[in-house]
Design a protein around this motif. Structure first.
Motif, PDB file in Angstrom:
ATOM      1  N   LYS A 189       0.836  -1.206   0.000  1.00 63.40           N
ATOM      2  CA  LYS A 189       0.000   0.000   0.000  1.00 63.40           C
ATOM      3  C   LYS A 189       0.868   1.253   0.000  1.00 63.40           C
ATOM      4  O   LYS A 189       1.965   1.264   0.567  1.00 63.40           O
ATOM      5  N   CYS A 190       0.324   2.300  -0.602  1.00 65.69           N
ATOM      6  CA  CYS A 190       1.023   3.591  -0.627  1.00 65.69           C
ATOM      7  C   CYS A 190       1.142   4.105   0.811  1.00 65.69           C
ATOM      8  O   CYS A 190       0.156   4.155   1.552  1.00 65.69           O
ATOM      9  N   THR A 191       2.369   4.491   1.166  1.00 69.53           N
ATOM     10  CA  THR A 191       2.637   4.986   2.510  1.00 69.53           C
ATOM     11  C   THR A 191       1.843   6.265   2.792  1.00 69.53           C
ATOM     12  O   THR A 191       1.514   6.559   3.941  1.00 69.53           O
ATOM     13  N   VAL A 192       1.531   7.015   1.741  1.00 77.92           N
ATOM     14  CA  VAL A 192       0.876   8.313   1.932  1.00 77.92           C
ATOM     15  C   VAL A 192      -0.645   8.177   1.980  1.00 77.92           C
ATOM     16  O   VAL A 192      -1.287   8.669   2.903  1.00 77.92           O
ATOM     17  N   CYS A 193      -1.230   7.463   0.962  1.00 72.49           N
ATOM     18  CA  CYS A 193      -2.702   7.477   0.857  1.00 72.49           C
ATOM     19  C   CYS A 193      -3.335   6.107   1.121  1.00 72.49           C
ATOM     20  O   CYS A 193      -4.565   6.001   1.094  1.00 72.49           O
ATOM     21  N   ARG A 194      -2.506   5.071   1.321  1.00 66.43           N
ATOM     22  CA  ARG A 194      -2.975   3.693   1.574  1.00 66.43           C
ATOM     23  C   ARG A 194      -3.642   3.058   0.355  1.00 66.43           C
ATOM     24  O   ARG A 194      -4.219   1.971   0.447  1.00 66.43           O
ATOM     25  N   PHE A 244       4.776   3.630  -2.833  1.00 70.17           N
ATOM     26  CA  PHE A 244       3.982   4.734  -3.363  1.00 70.17           C
ATOM     27  C   PHE A 244       3.043   4.295  -4.475  1.00 70.17           C
ATOM     28  O   PHE A 244       3.383   3.445  -5.302  1.00 70.17           O
ATOM     29  N   CYS A 245       1.885   4.956  -4.539  1.00 72.96           N
ATOM     30  CA  CYS A 245       1.014   4.870  -5.712  1.00 72.96           C
ATOM     31  C   CYS A 245       1.637   5.798  -6.776  1.00 72.96           C
ATOM     32  O   CYS A 245       2.545   6.577  -6.463  1.00 72.96           O
ATOM     33  N   PRO A 246       1.170   5.723  -8.026  1.00 71.42           N
ATOM     34  CA  PRO A 246       1.790   6.564  -9.071  1.00 71.42           C
ATOM     35  C   PRO A 246       1.817   8.050  -8.704  1.00 71.42           C
ATOM     36  O   PRO A 246       2.838   8.719  -8.871  1.00 71.42           O
ATOM     37  N   GLU A 247       0.704   8.551  -8.207  1.00 73.27           N
ATOM     38  CA  GLU A 247       0.638   9.990  -7.909  1.00 73.27           C
ATOM     39  C   GLU A 247       1.648  10.383  -6.827  1.00 73.27           C
ATOM     40  O   GLU A 247       2.394  11.363  -6.965  1.00 73.27           O
ATOM     41  N   HIS A 248       1.689   9.593  -5.755  1.00 75.80           N
ATOM     42  CA  HIS A 248       2.600   9.983  -4.671  1.00 75.80           C
ATOM     43  C   HIS A 248       4.050   9.657  -4.973  1.00 75.80           C
ATOM     44  O   HIS A 248       4.961  10.281  -4.421  1.00 75.80           O
ATOM     45  N   PHE A 249       4.272   8.691  -5.885  1.00 71.55           N
ATOM     46  CA  PHE A 249       5.655   8.453  -6.313  1.00 71.55           C
ATOM     47  C   PHE A 249       6.172   9.650  -7.110  1.00 71.55           C
ATOM     48  O   PHE A 249       7.315  10.096  -6.929  1.00 71.55           O
TER      49      PHE A 249
HETATM   50 ZN    ZN Z   1      -0.684   7.388  -2.705  1.00 71.48          ZN
END
Ligand code: ZN
Ligand code: Q46
Ligand code: ZN
Length: 300
Positions: A2-7, A21-26
């Motif tokens: 899971k993305c550390t920022v948004c899960r 990270f998800c694409p956006e947060h990466f």
């Molecule tokens: Zn994210």
């Protein structure tokens, strides 16, 4: 994962940051790393005209893209090195990015404008091709920047590149190179400032960044890289990083923070004059690039 920022679902993990990270947060992570590098090392001033060295590979195209995302409006310079299909494809990728993003891309064709290609220079010097190639790149990027009023040349050297160079310099205790290995080299008479805004990002991250941003880059390795010692240093560092995530970053960042200054000497710098052939700053009558060019021309 899971993305550390948004899960949300993550597409990449970055073990040295203990994060995924998800694409956006990466994408935001990469921008943040470049922003931090620019800030930490005071790389750019708002008034600077910036020239990006654009090879067409993932690092240089990611750099151009990341600088734009941080509102740094840089032009590109692409050198056509004459390394067969590899160079053709690199040029295609560089032009495709410039066209798609409406950016200014300057080009210098070594064969047509300088009079030799990298393979010809390597044959004339009997040394690994990267040494003639590196010399030519440094000379041509700097010369172009100075001639066309750019204050800064930004290159895509990343964390893996710089850590490998550092390891090579340490293994041989190349103290002069250690004193000069830095994320920023200041401007001087006849020299634009040189900056490396990707020193906080690794190769894997930059490849992922290009995929996520749909940047089409030259994926092949340069066929003339064989014999370049840095490839084996990269493998060794990757092994260490695998066993202990964060080692590579700590090695390089620690050197910049605490190691490099110890290699600076009080000896006065070698005085420079202008090359009698091309006008570039050089300690000798004729600069190394013009000597290389003469050597290639001598060959039958
Ligand atoms: Zn994210
Ligand atoms: S292009 Fe030139 Fe690289 Fe090829 S010959 Fe060596 S230096 S490997 S980045
Ligand atoms: Zn010269």
């Amino acid at each position: 994962m899971k993305c550390t920022v948004c899960r949300g679902p993550a597409v990449i993990d970055v073990r040295r940051h203990n994060a995924a990270f998800c694409p956006e947060h990466f994408t935001l992570h990469c921008r943040d790393q470049v922003r931090r590098a620019l800030h930490e090392h005071a790389m750019l001033r708002p008034i600077d005209r910036v020239l990006v060295a654009v090879s067409g590979g993932k690092d240089s195209l990611a750099l151009w893209d990341l600088l734009a995302a941080l509102d740094v409006d840089a032009d590109g310079l692409h050198l056509r090195l004459g390394i067969g299909d590899y160079s053709e494809e690199s040029t295609r990728a560089a032009r495709a990015y410039a066209t798609a993003h409406a950016r200014t891309l300057h080009e210098v064709d070594l064969a047509g404008e300088v009079g030799f290609t990298v393979p010809a220079a390597a044959a004339a010097t009997h040394r690994v091709p990267c040494s003639a190639c590196g010399l030519s790149k440094r000379h041509l990027f700097n010369g172009f920047a100075v001639e066309h009023g750019y204050d800064v040349v930004a290159t895509g050297h990343n964390l893996d590149d710089e850590a490998a160079v550092l390891l090579g310099n340490v293994l041989r205790w190349e103290t002069e190179y250690l004193a000069r290995q830095a994320p920023v080299l200041p401007a001087g008479a006849g020299f634009a400032r040189k900056v490396k805004p990707l020193v906080r990002l690794g190769e894997r991250e930059l490849a992922a960044y290009c995929v996520i941003r749909r940047i089409d880059y030259q994926v092949e390795e340069c066929p003339m890289a064989a014999g370049n010692r840095h490839l084996s240093y990269k493998e060794l560092l990757n092994e260490l990083e695998h066993r202990s995530p964060g080692t590579k970053g700590a090695f390089l960042a620690g050197f910049f923070e605490r190691g490099r200054a110890r290699f600076a000497t009080d000896e006065p710098a070698v005085p420079l004059r202008r090359c009698v052939e091309c006008g570039a700053p050089t300690p000798s009558e004729v600069c190394a690039f013009c000597r290389l060019r003469a050597r290639v021309a001598e060959r039958p």
